[in-house]
Write a protein that holds these residues in place. Structure first.
Motif, PDB file in Angstrom:
ATOM      1  N   GLU A  22       0.831  -1.211   0.000  1.00 46.76           N
ATOM      2  CA  GLU A  22       0.000   0.000   0.000  1.00 46.76           C
ATOM      3  C   GLU A  22       0.864   1.260   0.000  1.00 46.76           C
ATOM      4  O   GLU A  22       0.551   2.248  -0.680  1.00 46.76           O
ATOM      5  N   CYS A  23       1.977   1.225   0.724  1.00 47.39           N
ATOM      6  CA  CYS A  23       2.862   2.399   0.771  1.00 47.39           C
ATOM      7  C   CYS A  23       3.593   2.624  -0.550  1.00 47.39           C
ATOM      8  O   CYS A  23       4.155   3.703  -0.777  1.00 47.39           O
ATOM      9  N   GLY A  24       3.591   1.601  -1.418  1.00 45.45           N
ATOM     10  CA  GLY A  24       4.277   1.721  -2.693  1.00 45.45           C
ATOM     11  C   GLY A  24       3.727   2.810  -3.596  1.00 45.45           C
ATOM     12  O   GLY A  24       4.368   3.200  -4.580  1.00 45.45           O
ATOM     13  N   THR A  25       2.564   3.345  -3.284  1.00 44.94           N
ATOM     14  CA  THR A  25       1.966   4.429  -4.072  1.00 44.94           C
ATOM     15  C   THR A  25       2.754   5.727  -3.951  1.00 44.94           C
ATOM     16  O   THR A  25       2.763   6.547  -4.861  1.00 44.94           O
ATOM     17  N   TRP A  26       3.455   5.907  -2.826  1.00 45.50           N
ATOM     18  CA  TRP A  26       4.109   7.179  -2.554  1.00 45.50           C
ATOM     19  C   TRP A  26       5.618   7.051  -2.698  1.00 45.50           C
ATOM     20  O   TRP A  26       6.314   6.510  -1.834  1.00 45.50           O
ATOM     21  N   GLY A  27       6.119   7.540  -3.825  1.00 43.01           N
ATOM     22  CA  GLY A  27       7.543   7.478  -4.104  1.00 43.01           C
ATOM     23  C   GLY A  27       8.257   8.748  -3.673  1.00 43.01           C
ATOM     24  O   GLY A  27       7.708   9.610  -2.984  1.00 43.01           O
ATOM     25  N   GLU A  28       9.503   8.862  -4.106  1.00 39.48           N
ATOM     26  CA  GLU A  28      10.323  10.019  -3.759  1.00 39.48           C
ATOM     27  C   GLU A  28       9.757  11.271  -4.429  1.00 39.48           C
ATOM     28  O   GLU A  28       9.503  11.284  -5.633  1.00 39.48           O
ATOM     29  N   SER A  29       9.565  12.338  -3.649  1.00 41.51           N
ATOM     30  CA  SER A  29       8.968  13.563  -4.186  1.00 41.51           C
ATOM     31  C   SER A  29       9.182  14.710  -3.209  1.00 41.51           C
ATOM     32  O   SER A  29       9.374  14.489  -2.014  1.00 41.51           O
ATOM     33  N   ASP A  30       9.123  15.927  -3.728  1.00 42.74           N
ATOM     34  CA  ASP A  30       9.168  17.107  -2.873  1.00 42.74           C
ATOM     35  C   ASP A  30       7.794  17.436  -2.290  1.00 42.74           C
ATOM     36  O   ASP A  30       7.685  18.260  -1.386  1.00 42.74           O
ATOM     37  N   GLU A  31       6.774  16.782  -2.813  1.00 42.11           N
ATOM     38  CA  GLU A  31       5.430  17.006  -2.295  1.00 42.11           C
ATOM     39  C   GLU A  31       5.274  16.284  -0.951  1.00 42.11           C
ATOM     40  O   GLU A  31       5.666  15.131  -0.815  1.00 42.11           O
ATOM     41  N   PRO A  32       4.722  16.934   0.064  1.00 39.80           N
ATOM     42  CA  PRO A  32       4.526  16.266   1.354  1.00 39.80           C
ATOM     43  C   PRO A  32       3.503  15.143   1.240  1.00 39.80           C
ATOM     44  O   PRO A  32       2.659  15.131   0.334  1.00 39.80           O
TER      45      PRO A  32
END
Length: 250
Positions: A102-112
């Protein structure tokens, strides 16, 4: 980058040993294939359904004997509590595996992260930190002295055939009694106990690599009796080879 945690999935071809060190706490999982990790004088195999929790700034050596797909999560050190240990390898529970996915949706990004995502990563940390308190016993010593490291390498290279302690000692250039003392001093185990663990680790790699029959794997790693292999495997892992392979599947 502002995210308190992020995830990524990557596929790697076979690679020789390389050093890895990151500035975040690192949850490393193999979703297909298997990795080898070496740190603190020990070697682990990381197939699916197992994970390594690595402290930020902790160097480890990683090798990829066969193609592998990894699912990793990196946590900011201020977002999560201190790790139970600098490096721990443990079995993932079904809940932990579901959270990694489930956490795989959120990759490296500058967006919080969204509030929902932050809650998921916090839940994953809580679950895996707890699991890390019960590390896996399937580990092999790496050795400190050049002689012992060579003895370990020679032993591993001969798992598929007959391997004799006297022959290993002779090639290392030590008397069998002297090499036996090195094993006791540097590993706290006998050569035969280390050999047994090496065979189980190799079996785990083979189980993760595909659907090769368990009997074939047993003979490939030097066992002449399936019952002896099953007993050794279950004694070290708590499960039969068939049960262990089944744990790789979601």
């Amino acid at each position: 980058m502002t995210r308190k945690a992020y995830s990524f999935v990557r596929t790697f071809p076979p690679e020789p040993d390389r050093d890895l060190c990151v500035d975040r706490h690192y949850l490393l999982c193999a979703s297909a294939g298997a990795l080898r990790l070496e740190a603190q004088g020990q070697v682990w195999v990381l197939p699916p359904a197992r994970a390594a929790l690595i402290e930020a700034g902790r160097p480890i050596r990683v090798s990829i004997p066969r193609p592998v797909t990894t699912a990793s999560v990196l946590f900011d050190t201020e977002f999560v509590p201190a790790l139970p240990a600098p490096l721990t390898v443990f079995d993932l529970s079904p809940l932990a595996r579901a959270l990694v996915t489930e956490c795989g949706t959120w990759g490296e990004s500058d967006e919080p992260l969204t509030t929902y995502a932050e809650t998921l990563f916090a839940a994953l940390a809580a679950v895996t930190w707890r699991l890390a308190e019960q590390p896996s016993p399937v580990v092999v010593p790496a050795g400190r002295s050049p002689e012992l490291r060579r003895a370990l390498r020679l032993t591993e290279e001969r798992l598929s055939g007959e391997v004799r302690f006297e022959d290993v000692a002779d090639e290392v250039g030590l008397a069998p009694r002297s090499l036996a003392r090195r094993f006791e001093t540097e590993t706290g185990m006998t050569w035969r106990a280390v050999l047994r663990r090496m065979r189980v680790l190799r079996a785990i790699e083979e189980l993760a690599a595909g659907d090769t029959p368990v009997t074939t794997i047993a003979f490939t790693i030097g066992y002449t009796s399936l019952s002896a292999f099953n007993a050794a495997f279950q004694d070290l892992t708590g499960r039969t080879p068939t049960e262990y392979r089944a744990s790789f599947r979601p």
